[in-house]
Motif scaffolding. Structure first.
Motif, PDB file in Angstrom:
ATOM      1  N   ALA A 127       8.483  29.978   9.936  1.00  0.00           N
ATOM      2  CA  ALA A 127       7.227  30.815  10.257  1.00  0.00           C
ATOM      3  C   ALA A 127       7.648  30.836  11.906  1.00  0.00           C
ATOM      4  CB  ALA A 127       6.208  29.925   9.726  1.00  0.00           C
ATOM      5  N   VAL A 128       7.494  29.494  12.381  1.00  0.00           N
ATOM      6  CA  VAL A 128       7.424  30.018  14.779  1.00  0.00           C
ATOM      7  C   VAL A 128       8.966  30.875  14.469  1.00  0.00           C
ATOM      8  CG1 VAL A 128       8.267  28.474  16.114  1.00  0.00           C
ATOM      9  CG2 VAL A 128       6.501  27.308  14.268  1.00  0.00           C
ATOM     10  N   VAL A 129      10.274  30.878  13.836  1.00  0.00           N
ATOM     11  CA  VAL A 129      11.133  31.210  14.738  1.00  0.00           C
ATOM     12  C   VAL A 129      10.621  33.050  14.574  1.00  0.00           C
ATOM     13  CG1 VAL A 129      13.337  32.406  14.625  1.00  0.00           C
ATOM     14  CG2 VAL A 129      13.307  30.348  14.023  1.00  0.00           C
ATOM     15  N   GLN A 130       9.801  33.284  13.327  1.00  0.00           N
ATOM     16  CA  GLN A 130       9.676  34.643  13.295  1.00  0.00           C
ATOM     17  C   GLN A 130       7.868  35.213  14.179  1.00  0.00           C
ATOM     18  OE1 GLN A 130       8.930  38.179  11.034  1.00  0.00           O
ATOM     19  NE2 GLN A 130      11.237  36.861  10.711  1.00  0.00           N
ATOM     20  N   GLY A 131       7.449  33.935  14.190  1.00  0.00           N
ATOM     21  CA  GLY A 131       6.181  33.958  15.449  1.00  0.00           C
ATOM     22  C   GLY A 131       6.450  35.154  16.236  1.00  0.00           C
ATOM     23  N   VAL A 132       7.321  33.684  16.545  1.00  0.00           N
ATOM     24  CA  VAL A 132       8.132  33.802  18.877  1.00  0.00           C
ATOM     25  C   VAL A 132       8.820  34.910  18.680  1.00  0.00           C
ATOM     26  CG1 VAL A 132       9.665  32.514  19.996  1.00  0.00           C
ATOM     27  CG2 VAL A 132       8.342  31.243  19.523  1.00  0.00           C
ATOM     28  N   ALA A 133       9.201  35.335  17.451  1.00  0.00           N
ATOM     29  CA  ALA A 133      10.010  36.656  17.686  1.00  0.00           C
ATOM     30  C   ALA A 133       8.718  37.912  17.901  1.00  0.00           C
ATOM     31  CB  ALA A 133      11.027  36.675  16.568  1.00  0.00           C
ATOM     32  N   ARG A 134       8.392  37.941  17.092  1.00  0.00           N
ATOM     33  CA  ARG A 134       7.199  39.175  17.347  1.00  0.00           C
ATOM     34  C   ARG A 134       5.992  39.441  18.594  1.00  0.00           C
ATOM     35  NH1 ARG A 134       9.393  39.842  12.755  1.00  0.00           N
ATOM     36  NH2 ARG A 134      10.960  40.608  14.431  1.00  0.00           N
ATOM     37  N   ALA A 135       5.957  37.828  18.809  1.00  0.00           N
ATOM     38  CA  ALA A 135       4.919  37.710  19.744  1.00  0.00           C
ATOM     39  C   ALA A 135       6.421  37.994  20.720  1.00  0.00           C
ATOM     40  CB  ALA A 135       4.369  35.888  20.181  1.00  0.00           C
ATOM     41  N   GLY A 136       7.358  37.879  21.403  1.00  0.00           N
ATOM     42  CA  GLY A 136       7.537  38.318  22.070  1.00  0.00           C
ATOM     43  C   GLY A 136       7.784  39.685  22.518  1.00  0.00           C
ATOM     44  N   GLY A 160       1.817  41.143  17.003  1.00  0.00           N
ATOM     45  CA  GLY A 160       2.035  39.216  17.371  1.00  0.00           C
ATOM     46  C   GLY A 160       1.261  38.190  17.006  1.00  0.00           C
ATOM     47  N   LEU A 161      -0.201  39.246  16.953  1.00  0.00           N
ATOM     48  CA  LEU A 161      -1.262  37.873  16.083  1.00  0.00           C
ATOM     49  C   LEU A 161      -0.841  37.113  14.981  1.00  0.00           C
ATOM     50  CD1 LEU A 161      -4.100  40.052  18.238  1.00  0.00           C
ATOM     51  CD2 LEU A 161      -2.330  38.993  19.345  1.00  0.00           C
ATOM     52  N   ASP A 211     -12.361  36.537  15.045  1.00  0.00           N
ATOM     53  CA  ASP A 211     -12.131  35.649  16.277  1.00  0.00           C
ATOM     54  C   ASP A 211     -11.355  34.898  16.110  1.00  0.00           C
ATOM     55  OD1 ASP A 211     -15.518  36.379  16.556  1.00  0.00           O
ATOM     56  OD2 ASP A 211     -16.054  34.251  15.643  1.00  0.00           O
ATOM     57  N   GLN A 212     -10.407  34.141  15.491  1.00  0.00           N
ATOM     58  CA  GLN A 212      -8.933  33.604  15.996  1.00  0.00           C
ATOM     59  C   GLN A 212      -7.930  34.598  16.656  1.00  0.00           C
ATOM     60  OE1 GLN A 212      -7.169  32.375  12.261  1.00  0.00           O
ATOM     61  NE2 GLN A 212      -9.421  31.246  11.625  1.00  0.00           N
ATOM     62  N   GLN A 213      -8.164  35.951  15.752  1.00  0.00           N
ATOM     63  CA  GLN A 213      -6.845  36.803  16.573  1.00  0.00           C
ATOM     64  C   GLN A 213      -8.135  37.798  17.701  1.00  0.00           C
ATOM     65  OE1 GLN A 213      -5.355  39.656  14.248  1.00  0.00           O
ATOM     66  NE2 GLN A 213      -5.577  38.412  12.426  1.00  0.00           N
ATOM     67  N   ARG A 214      -8.872  37.447  17.935  1.00  0.00           N
ATOM     68  CA  ARG A 214      -9.107  37.867  19.323  1.00  0.00           C
ATOM     69  C   ARG A 214      -8.967  37.225  20.887  1.00  0.00           C
ATOM     70  NH1 ARG A 214     -15.552  38.798  21.123  1.00  0.00           N
ATOM     71  NH2 ARG A 214     -16.444  36.700  20.523  1.00  0.00           N
ATOM     72  N   PHE A 215      -9.087  35.567  20.145  1.00  0.00           N
ATOM     73  CA  PHE A 215      -8.812  34.806  21.426  1.00  0.00           C
ATOM     74  C   PHE A 215      -7.328  35.360  21.555  1.00  0.00           C
ATOM     75  CE2 PHE A 215      -8.775  30.181  22.241  1.00  0.00           C
ATOM     76  CZ  PHE A 215      -9.346  30.467  23.329  1.00  0.00           C
ATOM     77  N   VAL A 216      -6.283  34.715  20.479  1.00  0.00           N
ATOM     78  CA  VAL A 216      -4.768  34.902  20.586  1.00  0.00           C
ATOM     79  C   VAL A 216      -4.889  36.622  21.366  1.00  0.00           C
ATOM     80  CG1 VAL A 216      -2.472  34.842  19.414  1.00  0.00           C
ATOM     81  CG2 VAL A 216      -4.817  33.436  18.598  1.00  0.00           C
ATOM     82  N   ARG A 217      -5.476  37.127  21.249  1.00  0.00           N
ATOM     83  CA  ARG A 217      -5.477  38.581  21.531  1.00  0.00           C
ATOM     84  C   ARG A 217      -5.105  38.173  22.716  1.00  0.00           C
ATOM     85  NH1 ARG A 217      -8.975  42.092  19.485  1.00  0.00           N
ATOM     86  NH2 ARG A 217      -8.028  42.584  17.673  1.00  0.00           N
ATOM     87  N   ALA A 218      -6.461  37.657  23.747  1.00  0.00           N
ATOM     88  CA  ALA A 218      -6.475  37.562  24.892  1.00  0.00           C
ATOM     89  C   ALA A 218      -6.307  36.628  25.668  1.00  0.00           C
ATOM     90  CB  ALA A 218      -8.101  36.747  25.411  1.00  0.00           C
ATOM     91  N   ALA A 219      -5.127  35.152  24.976  1.00  0.00           N
ATOM     92  CA  ALA A 219      -4.509  34.446  25.549  1.00  0.00           C
ATOM     93  C   ALA A 219      -3.445  35.756  25.356  1.00  0.00           C
ATOM     94  CB  ALA A 219      -4.102  33.423  24.700  1.00  0.00           C
ATOM     95  N   LEU A 220      -2.437  36.059  24.514  1.00  0.00           N
ATOM     96  CA  LEU A 220      -1.508  36.525  24.708  1.00  0.00           C
ATOM     97  C   LEU A 220      -1.636  37.856  26.298  1.00  0.00           C
ATOM     98  CD1 LEU A 220       1.680  36.603  23.257  1.00  0.00           C
ATOM     99  CD2 LEU A 220       0.492  38.567  21.868  1.00  0.00           C
ATOM    100  N   VAL A 221      -1.997  38.484  26.132  1.00  0.00           N
ATOM    101  CA  VAL A 221      -2.286  39.646  27.652  1.00  0.00           C
ATOM    102  C   VAL A 221      -3.021  39.113  28.473  1.00  0.00           C
ATOM    103  CG1 VAL A 221      -2.358  41.288  25.622  1.00  0.00           C
ATOM    104  CG2 VAL A 221      -4.614  40.998  26.719  1.00  0.00           C
TER     105      VAL A 221
END
Ligand SMILES: [Fe+2]
Ligand SMILES: [Fe+2]
Length: 353
Positions: A127-136, A160-161, A211-221
């Motif tokens: 999950a972490v390998v996938q997550g870092v890859a998609r988010a990257g 990526g979220l 709200d989780q998605q919204r917060f992570v979206r703002a963090a990523l960008v």
């Protein structure tokens, strides 16, 4: 041997001593009763429940446990005092991932736990390998669009979220940070650190899914404006000169303008991107907001952002220990909301709110 804590929850601690000793070969074994609250569960890798399931306190305890770890890959071994189909079913509904009769020797329980850890471990890691890859990928496309001056498509970010949230929930924040710290591009590493910390904070605060998605979206960008900062300033090792720092500080307003021009970005993200360097005492930038003018979203993100910056891994400096970074955040009372800093500390430790 995996590092971490095994919780042995039991209603007969006197008879569980031998089992506790045996579980010590898998990890640190903590023996707790049904009425105890566990708060230091960051390193929790598995649970063994030695309970009479027909007792109401056993059900209450296991249901609370199940709720707490919902979605996280955690082995829960149920030791059954009665091995009827009904008690097996009961144990499974209470979150047991595997059941054994209570009379089996401790070594059998240990073997079952090792099997479960092997089965669960790779899930979190994948999950972490996938997550870092998609988010990257999402971040790379976003920064490329921003650098090229083309219109930002928020769809690029969306992909990526969920992988970030899944990775942090199933693989744990520590694994996320360890993976992201290996990336040598400073901006890329920083944005992925902030996104992982934001995911952990949102999960800890029990945000609703959107709200989780919204917060992570703002963090990523949040630092998208850095795509327009000249590379010699952006990647300069060590301190920036006053002039360079002034250029660097433009990234917050720049990022906001880039996203606003794209016409697809939500108001929460725009606020965070523009204001994630504002402080409650009005000493931040670009608008020198103070007190109530600093939104809740910004207050939360600022904490994740500073913590990520303090703990980043760069080839030319020794990494700051996480405890020291927390001490710095705590010393920023007046600039950051102290209650939220405390809550962030608990989120990092894997405690419940
Ligand atoms: Fe920033
Ligand atoms: Fe940042």
């Amino acid at each position: 041997m995996p590092e971490g804590t095994i919780v042995l929850v039991t209603d007969r601690p006197d008879r569980s001593a031998a089992l506790a000793r045996a579980l010590g070969s898998v990890g640190r074994c903590e023996v707790v009763g049904t009425d105890e609250r566990w708060t230091r569960d960051a390193a929790l890798i598995g649970v063994v429940a030695d309970l009479t399931l027909t007792r109401p306190e056993a059900s209450t305890c296991l249901r609370a446990l199940e709720k707490r770890y919902r979605g996280r890959a955690l082995p829960v071994i149920g030791l059954l005092r009665r091995t009827s189909t009904e008690s097996l079913r009961h144990a499974k509904t209470l979150g047991a991932t595997v059941c054994l009769p209570a009379y089996v020797p401790p070594d059998t329980v240990v073997a079952a736990l090792f099997n479960q850890l092997e089965a669960f471990g790779p899930v979190g890691e994948a999950a972490v390998v996938q997550g870092v890859a998609r988010a990257g990928e999402a971040l790379t496309s976003l920064l490329a669009e921003a650098r090229a001056g083309s219109r930002i498509r928020m769809q690029t970010v969306e992909a990526g979220l969920t992988p970030i949230l899944t990775a942090v929930r199933e693989g744990g924040l520590a694994r996320w940070l360890d993976t992201v710290w290996t990336h040598d591009d400073a901006t890329y590493q920083h944005c992925l650190l902030v996104a992982g910390l934001a995911a952990q904070f949102a999960l800890h605060l029990r945000f609703r899914r959107d709200d989780q998605q919204r917060f992570v979206r703002a963090a990523l960008v949040h630092d998208v404006g850095k795509a327009r900062i000249p590379l010699p300033i952006l990647n300069k090792p060590g301190r920036l000169s006053p002039d360079e720092a002034a250029v660097m500080r433009t990234h917050a307003a720049l990022g906001h303008d880039i996203l606003k021009a794209g016409g697809e970005c939500d108001a929460f993200t725009l606020d965070v991107v523009r204001h994630h360097h504002e402080f409650l005492d009005g000493s931040g930038y670009p608008d020198r907001l103070a007190g109530a003018a600093v939104s809740d979203g910004v207050r939360l993100m600022t904490i994740c952002d500073i913590y990520a910056a303090l703990t980043e891994r760069r080839p030319y400096k020794t990494p700051m220990p996480m405890r020291e970074a927390m001490t710095i955040l705590q010393s920023m009372d007046g600039k950051l909301e102290a209650g939220l800093v405390q809550s962030f500390g608990r989120a990092l430790a894997g405690e419940r709110p």
